[in-house]
Design an enzyme around this catalytic site. Structure first.
Site, PDB file in Angstrom:
ATOM      1  N   HIS A  90       0.791  -1.254   0.000  1.00 33.41           N
ATOM      2  CA  HIS A  90       0.000   0.000   0.000  1.00 33.41           C
ATOM      3  C   HIS A  90       0.823   1.304   0.000  1.00 33.41           C
ATOM      4  CE1 HIS A  90       0.801  -0.625   4.209  1.00 33.41           C
ATOM      5  NE2 HIS A  90      -0.241  -1.406   4.436  1.00 33.41           N
ATOM      6  N   ASP A 150      -6.301  -3.902   0.689  1.00 33.97           N
ATOM      7  CA  ASP A 150      -6.046  -3.772   2.131  1.00 33.97           C
ATOM      8  C   ASP A 150      -7.375  -3.857   2.903  1.00 33.97           C
ATOM      9  OD1 ASP A 150      -4.726  -3.533   4.524  1.00 33.97           O
ATOM     10  OD2 ASP A 150      -4.227  -1.412   4.320  1.00 33.97           O
TER      11      ASP A 150
HETATM   12  O1  DOR Z   1      -5.474   0.495   7.905  1.00 32.14           O
HETATM   13  C1  DOR Z   1      -4.935  -0.579   8.100  1.00 32.14           C
HETATM   14  N1  DOR Z   1      -5.574  -1.580   8.743  1.00 32.14           N
HETATM   15  N2  DOR Z   1      -3.665  -0.775   7.696  1.00 32.14           N
HETATM   16  C2  DOR Z   1      -2.941  -1.844   8.064  1.00 32.14           C
HETATM   17  O2  DOR Z   1      -1.806  -1.918   7.696  1.00 32.14           O
HETATM   18  C3  DOR Z   1      -3.558  -2.878   8.929  1.00 32.14           C
HETATM   19  C4  DOR Z   1      -5.017  -2.887   8.787  1.00 32.14           C
HETATM   20  C5  DOR Z   1      -5.730  -3.713   9.832  1.00 32.14           C
HETATM   21  O3  DOR Z   1      -5.315  -4.845  10.102  1.00 32.14           O
HETATM   22  O4  DOR Z   1      -6.753  -3.258  10.354  1.00 32.14           O
END
Ligand code: DOR
Length: 426
Positions: free
Chosen positions: A237, A310
């Site tokens: 990302h 993501d």
């Molecule tokens: O926004 C995010 N949520 N970025 C991450 O790298 C981890 C992810 C999560 O696991 O909730």
């Protein structure tokens, strides 16, 4: 649901320059595909009409969080793979920040078993093992064991590895097991206590920022090590201009670096946080307008190799709190295709580049099967109706969680049917 050995002819779909394209499916594979009229179908074969719909190979999402084991109230493998199917994804790669962490064969195997039991026809699940035990950045996880159990890559995910020596060894050992290292780039000191991107919006809103340079510093470390070791590293990302410029420079030197970005880094910027909506809190944070412009150039020119969502489900009670208490992340599996297709309609991407970013790109990087509409390819494809409008809400979303910045909004373009191994999964 039809049987896997079902024979049928999909007729009249739009595919790139072809206004009318047919696909003959036999025994779960592409028997033939081409412009309408170019295929001789056996007599009596069932026809499926696809006029007006765009035809794509099933996409691959190389970065999702399915939350099982441990956080099944947010998502589980069954609901996450259902969301993937409705989103147009035939395969997803699931991050290791589960509880227990996926740092050993028993967790990897149990994830694969759950996927097999709940979705025997797919979407396929490819677990990503932890880079360090417990994701604590101190000791390498047992990579051979993870690879043998079925992991396709390793990553420390949201807990970036600060220790350069440990990261170097991870890159070296992972290569011996043919595992890709995926790095979440963030300098933990520069990012300490952050709530959003550092800049004018953060000052106006009174929220602590983290600068894009914190991401770029770790991108620089990773590309320098990848060049020195002549081994691959995949960057998760990517969100800002400086990172993109470093990746572009590294690629001109032949460094084995690949990178992904997510739909939100191309569509939203940090001024959106003026609403203080925790639905906009994500890691890395939404960046400035200039970063969004740089990301759009980078996906078009190939500096960024692939899209990934993501997909990060969180329950409503976790997001409905003070901004500094809210967890980071958005769901993305079911909105991604419509959101990124808008970039094609705006002229940012060609239709072919859009498909590469979601299908052949991730397949090449992670060595996964993909349908190229050649005889013998897996009959994994979906139809997309570019004209259908729909609203992101509890009725339309199959994920257990609804933490989308587009919640309640109308999107244009929807996946309308999906086949995996020739089986219509919806
Ligand atoms: O926004 C995010 N949520 N970025 C991450 O790298 C981890 C992810 C999560 O696991 O909730």
């Amino acid at each position: 649901m039809n049987k896997p050995d079902h024979k049928f002819l999909l007729k009249g779909a739009r595919r790139h320059e072809h206004a009318s394209f047919d696909v003959l499916v036999e025994n779960g594979r592409i028997a033939a595909a081409g412009p309408s009229g170019s295929i001789e179908a056996p007599s009596g074969v069932e026809s499926v009409q696809a006029e007006g719909k765009l035809l794509f190979p099933s996409f691959i999402d190389a970065h999702v969080h399915l939350r099982e084991p441990g956080y099944e109230y947010k998502e589980d493998i069954q609901s996450g793979l259902t969301a993937a199917a409705y989103g147009g994804f035939g395969a997803v790669m699931a991050m290791a920040n589960t509880n227990p962490v996926n740092d050993n064969a028993s967790v990897t195997k149990s994830m694969l078993e759950k996927a097999r039991l709940t979705h025997p026809h797919g979407p396929a699940l490819y677990p990503i093992g932890a880079l360090s035990t417990g994701l604590d950045g101190k000791e390498l996880a047992p990579m051979g064991e993870l690879a043998e159990a079925g992991a396709k890559a390793i990553s420390n995910d949201g807990k970036p590895v600060k220790n350069n020596e440990l990261f170097r060894h991870a890159v070296e050992y992972a290569a011996t097991w043919n595992l890709k290292v995926i790095d979440h780039c963030e300098d933990p000191d520069l990012a300490a206590g952050w709530q959003m991107n550092e800049g004018k919006s953060a000052m106006e809103l009174g929220l602590k920022g983290q600068p894009g340079v914190g991401e770029a510093i770790q991108v620089a470390r990773d590309v320098m090590l990848a060049e020195y070791l002549n081994l691959p590293v995949h960057l998760a990302h990517i969100s800002c201009r400086q990172s993109v410029e470093l990746i572009r420079w590294a690629k001109t030197r032949g460094v084995k670096v690949t990178a992904e970005t997510c739909p939100h880094y191309l569509l939203l910027d940090d001024t959106a946080l003026a609403s203080y909506s925790t639905l906009l809190k994500v890691s890395p944070p939404l960046r400035g307008k200039d970063d969004v412009a740089a990301m759009r150039e980078a996906v078009a020119d190939g500096t960024i190799d692939i899209f990934a969502t993501d997909h990060a489900p969180h329950a409503a009670h976790e997001k409905e709190v003070e901004f500094d208490q809210a967890p980071c992340g958005f769901i993305g599996l079911e909105t991604a295709v419509a959101l990124t297709w808008a970039l094609v309609e705006q002229g940012v991407l060609t239709g072919r580049r859009f498909e590469e970013l979601w299908a052949s790109g991730p397949a090449d990087i992670f060595n996964l099967p993909v349908n190229g509409f050649k005889a013998g390819d897996p009959a994994d494809f979906f139809l997309f109706d570019p004209a259908e409008s729909w609203v992101v809400n509890r009725e339309s979303i199959h994920s257990k969680s609804l933490n989308s910045p587009w919640l309640g909004q109308e999107l244009k373009g929807r996946v309308s049917a999906h086949w995996l191994g020739g089986v219509r999964i919806f």
